[in-house]
Design an enzyme around this catalytic site. Structure first.
Site, PDB file in Angstrom:
ATOM      1  NE  ARG A 168       1.521  -0.869  12.836  1.00  0.00           N
ATOM      2  CZ  ARG A 168       2.766  -1.064  12.424  1.00  0.00           C
ATOM      3  NH1 ARG A 168       3.773  -0.817  13.234  1.00  0.00           N
ATOM      4  NH2 ARG A 168       3.010  -1.480  11.204  1.00  0.00           N
ATOM      5  CE  LYS A 196       2.375 -13.556  -5.868  1.00  0.00           C
ATOM      6  NZ  LYS A 196       3.260 -13.061  -4.823  1.00  0.00           N
ATOM      7  N   GLY A 216       0.837  -1.210   0.000  1.00  0.00           N
ATOM      8  CA  GLY A 216       0.000   0.000   0.000  1.00  0.00           C
ATOM      9  C   GLY A 216       0.862   1.246   0.000  1.00  0.00           C
ATOM     10  CG  ASN A 253       3.416 -16.036  -0.060  1.00  0.00           C
ATOM     11  OD1 ASN A 253       2.597 -16.592   0.662  1.00  0.00           O
ATOM     12  ND2 ASN A 253       3.215 -14.825  -0.543  1.00  0.00           N
TER      13      ASN A 253
HETATM   14  N1  LIG Z   1       4.371  -6.692  -0.534  1.00  0.00           N
HETATM   15  C1  LIG Z   1       4.359  -6.929  -1.810  1.00  0.00           C
HETATM   16  O1  LIG Z   1       5.430  -6.956  -2.436  1.00  0.00           O
HETATM   17  C2  LIG Z   1       3.078  -7.152  -2.548  1.00  0.00           C
HETATM   18  C3  LIG Z   1       1.900  -7.461  -1.884  1.00  0.00           C
HETATM   19  N2  LIG Z   1       0.758  -7.686  -2.589  1.00  0.00           N
HETATM   20  C4  LIG Z   1      -0.494  -7.995  -1.931  1.00  0.00           C
HETATM   21  O2  LIG Z   1      -0.941  -6.840  -1.228  1.00  0.00           O
HETATM   22  C5  LIG Z   1      -1.726  -7.221  -0.108  1.00  0.00           C
HETATM   23  C6  LIG Z   1      -1.190  -6.501   1.124  1.00  0.00           C
HETATM   24  O3  LIG Z   1       0.131  -6.988   1.321  1.00  0.00           O
HETATM   25  P1  LIG Z   1       1.289  -6.168   1.993  1.00  0.00           P
HETATM   26  O4  LIG Z   1       1.099  -4.717   1.918  1.00  0.00           O
HETATM   27  O5  LIG Z   1       2.531  -6.695   1.435  1.00  0.00           O
HETATM   28  O6  LIG Z   1       1.109  -6.690   3.492  1.00  0.00           O
HETATM   29  P2  LIG Z   1       1.645  -6.040   4.817  1.00  0.00           P
HETATM   30  O7  LIG Z   1       1.543  -7.114   5.830  1.00  0.00           O
HETATM   31  O8  LIG Z   1       2.949  -5.380   4.579  1.00  0.00           O
HETATM   32  O9  LIG Z   1       0.589  -4.896   5.113  1.00  0.00           O
HETATM   33  C7  LIG Z   1      -0.756  -5.178   5.371  1.00  0.00           C
HETATM   34  C8  LIG Z   1      -1.431  -3.926   5.904  1.00  0.00           C
HETATM   35  O10 LIG Z   1      -2.744  -4.280   6.296  1.00  0.00           O
HETATM   36  C9  LIG Z   1      -2.961  -3.867   7.623  1.00  0.00           C
HETATM   37  N3  LIG Z   1      -3.843  -4.819   8.291  1.00  0.00           N
HETATM   38  C10 LIG Z   1      -3.550  -6.027   8.824  1.00  0.00           C
HETATM   39  N4  LIG Z   1      -4.646  -6.574   9.360  1.00  0.00           N
HETATM   40  C11 LIG Z   1      -5.648  -5.688   9.161  1.00  0.00           C
HETATM   41  C12 LIG Z   1      -7.014  -5.663   9.535  1.00  0.00           C
HETATM   42  N5  LIG Z   1      -7.569  -6.650  10.219  1.00  0.00           N
HETATM   43  N6  LIG Z   1      -7.734  -4.604   9.158  1.00  0.00           N
HETATM   44  C13 LIG Z   1      -7.186  -3.580   8.476  1.00  0.00           C
HETATM   45  N7  LIG Z   1      -5.900  -3.541   8.116  1.00  0.00           N
HETATM   46  C14 LIG Z   1      -5.141  -4.585   8.468  1.00  0.00           C
HETATM   47  C15 LIG Z   1      -1.595  -3.827   8.282  1.00  0.00           C
HETATM   48  O11 LIG Z   1      -1.585  -2.928   9.369  1.00  0.00           O
HETATM   49  C16 LIG Z   1      -0.725  -3.354   7.141  1.00  0.00           C
HETATM   50  O12 LIG Z   1      -0.752  -1.960   7.044  1.00  0.00           O
HETATM   51  C17 LIG Z   1      -1.622  -8.755  -0.014  1.00  0.00           C
HETATM   52  O13 LIG Z   1      -2.781  -9.307  -0.582  1.00  0.00           O
HETATM   53  C18 LIG Z   1      -0.404  -9.089  -0.867  1.00  0.00           C
HETATM   54  O14 LIG Z   1      -0.495 -10.370  -1.453  1.00  0.00           O
HETATM   55  C19 LIG Z   1       0.726  -7.587  -3.947  1.00  0.00           C
HETATM   56  C20 LIG Z   1       1.853  -7.256  -4.658  1.00  0.00           C
HETATM   57  C21 LIG Z   1       3.116  -7.019  -4.003  1.00  0.00           C
HETATM   58  O1  LIG Z   2       3.054 -10.370  -4.698  1.00  0.00           O
HETATM   59  C1  LIG Z   2       4.228 -10.171  -4.577  1.00  0.00           C
HETATM   60  C2  LIG Z   2       5.099  -9.846  -5.727  1.00  0.00           C
HETATM   61  O2  LIG Z   2       4.365  -9.566  -6.864  1.00  0.00           O
HETATM   62  C3  LIG Z   2       4.901 -10.274  -3.270  1.00  0.00           C
HETATM   63  O3  LIG Z   2       5.091 -11.594  -2.945  1.00  0.00           O
HETATM   64  P1  LIG Z   2       5.095 -12.021  -1.412  1.00  0.00           P
HETATM   65  O4  LIG Z   2       3.701 -11.740  -0.909  1.00  0.00           O
HETATM   66  O5  LIG Z   2       5.415 -13.453  -1.372  1.00  0.00           O
HETATM   67  O6  LIG Z   2       6.134 -11.172  -0.736  1.00  0.00           O
END
Ligand SMILES: NC(=O)C1=CN([C@@H]2O[C@H](COP(=O)(O)OP(=O)(O)OC[C@H]3O[C@@H](n4cnc5c(N)ncnc54)[C@H](O)[C@@H]3O)[C@@H](O)[C@H]2O)C=CC1
Ligand SMILES: O=C(CO)COP(=O)(O)O
Length: 355
Positions: free
Chosen positions: A53, A211, A21, A276
């Site tokens: 937060r 994936k 995000g 993952n």
């Molecule tokens: N990190 C990456 O490289 C990528 C992530 N994604 C996808 O994006 C989505 C989010 O992943 P990330 O940002 O990486 O995860 P993250 O764990 O870094 O962040 C998740 C966010 O959601 C919030 N959160 C957690 N539980 C919550 C709840 N109950 N209610 C509201 N907010 C809550 C957390 O405070 C945090 O700000 C996932 O579906 C992931 O697969 C997609 C592409 C790339």
């Molecule tokens: O979706 C992602 C890359 O495109 C990030 O992968 P991970 O959730 O495994 O870190």
């Protein structure tokens, strides 16, 4: 769809100040600056990031950094943050969602009263809901009762850390309504982030969710000390089972050889940055599930989505052997060595079978 992405100024709320995000909000701010530099008459774009937060929100506003996720990386100074979701959503033309897939339904119920009725919703999330077996766009459409032209997905090989460093990357913006995808594409296109469009929402979402599961399997192989033949086999057969499921659900099989299929699979399965893959690696090296969960601070969607994806396969009569092995290892006490033996001993088949 009218003003939001036409010639008027645009307000975009990104909900979820975690890894992706934060970086995606930064992409949008950088993209808007570039558009204005090239075309001074381009609409102004305001980006606001919502985080749970207060400390993260305060740091973004005061220092233009998110030290919990990307210490030392400067975000676009025009990016602001708030921990008040109503404030972030007020008057937002585009709402980008980046929270864990399994909490989204509850979050949307809370956020719904603050959403503009004509807003466009964009999911960055890669999961399938436990119990309902819904894809993220289906959860959004159901809870918000939004028509398909106002629900889109962005997916692709997008490891957040690399894009935070403004390394070049590509992605797919998918919406059944092509005009929406094209308009979002122009809002998200920066000097280092190049989105393509697609109308195949199903293929793009299944590619992204699966994936993660294959990334867990490849990580396990890595943790067990296996080399590139094993990992290439898992990636290739993983893509085969992803394609079988996606096609059974109505996707175009070509989508799965594109950025949101093969592209994302390769990035996740190759990168130590992937949560993952890292999660699987620790399991393969002998840690228990409880130990790995306790050490994992960010969302590894495949851990839960492996179960819902396997059930989707059963529901549609699609064989998902790697997913099944991952589920058994994660949730039914099968050791990685036993899973591998069982996988190798499966009945012999032609390379291409099923739908
Ligand atoms: N990190 C990456 O490289 C990528 C992530 N994604 C996808 O994006 C989505 C989010 O992943 P990330 O940002 O990486 O995860 P993250 O764990 O870094 O962040 C998740 C966010 O959601 C919030 N959160 C957690 N539980 C919550 C709840 N109950 N209610 C509201 N907010 C809550 C957390 O405070 C945090 O700000 C996932 O579906 C992931 O697969 C997609 C592409 C790339
Ligand atoms: O979706 C992602 C890359 O495109 C990030 O992968 P991970 O959730 O495994 O870190």
């Amino acid at each position: 769809m009218t003003a939001p992405m036409g010639t008027d100024n645009v307000r975009i709320a990104v909900l979820g100040a975690g890894s992706w995000g934060t970086v995606f909000a930064n992409i949008i701010a950088d993209a808007a600056d570039l558009a204005r530099e090239r075309h001074p008459e381009a609409p102004a774009v305001e980006v606001v990031l919502w985080g749970r937060r207060a400390s993260v929100v305060e740091a973004v506003n005061r220092t233009s950094q998110n030290p919990d996720y990307f210490p030392g990386i400067d975000l676009n100074p025009r990016l602001t943050a708030t921990d008040d979701a109503a404030k972030a959503l007020s008057d937002a033309d585009v709402v980008v969602l980046a929270v864990p897939s399994q909490t989204l339904r509850g979050n949307l119920v809370e956020w719904r009263p603050h959403l503009r009725e004509d807003a466009v919703i964009v999911s960055l999330m890669k999961g399938v809901e436990l119990g309902t077996l819904s894809r993220v766009s289906q959860i959004i459409a159901e809870v918000l009762e939004f028509p398909e032209e106002r629900v889109a997905v962005v997916s692709g090989p997008n490891l957040a850390r690399e894009i935070a460093e403004r390394q070049p990357a590509t992605a797919v913006v998918a919406c059944p309504h092509e005009e929406t995808a094209v308009r979002l594409q122009s809002l998200f296109k920066s000097a280092y982030f190049r989105p393509y469009t697609s109308t195949d929402l199903v293929g793009v979402e299944i590619g992204g969710a699966m994936k993660n599961v294959i990334g867990l399997a490849v990580g396990m192989a890595e943790g067990m000390g296996f080399g590139d033949n094993t990992k290439a086999s898992l990636i290739t057969r993983g893509l085969a089972e992803t394609t079988r499921l996606a096609v059974a659900l109505g996707a175009d099989e070509h989508t799965l050889s594109g950025l949101a299929g093969m592209g994302d699979l390769v990035a996740t399965c190759s990168s130590p940055l992937s949560r993952n893959r890292t999660f699987g690696e620790k399991l393969g090296a002998g840690q228990t599930l409880e130990q790995v969960i306790a050490e994992t601070k960010q969302t590894a969607e495949g851990v839960k989505s492996s179960e819902s994806i396997l059930e989707l396969g059963w529901r549609h009569g699609v064989d998902l052997p790697i997913t099944e092995a991952v589920v058994k290892m994660l949730h039914h006490d099968l050791s990685p060595a036993e899973a591998l033996t069982a996988f190798m001993a499966r009945s012999s088949k032609p390379e291409r079978y099923g739908v």
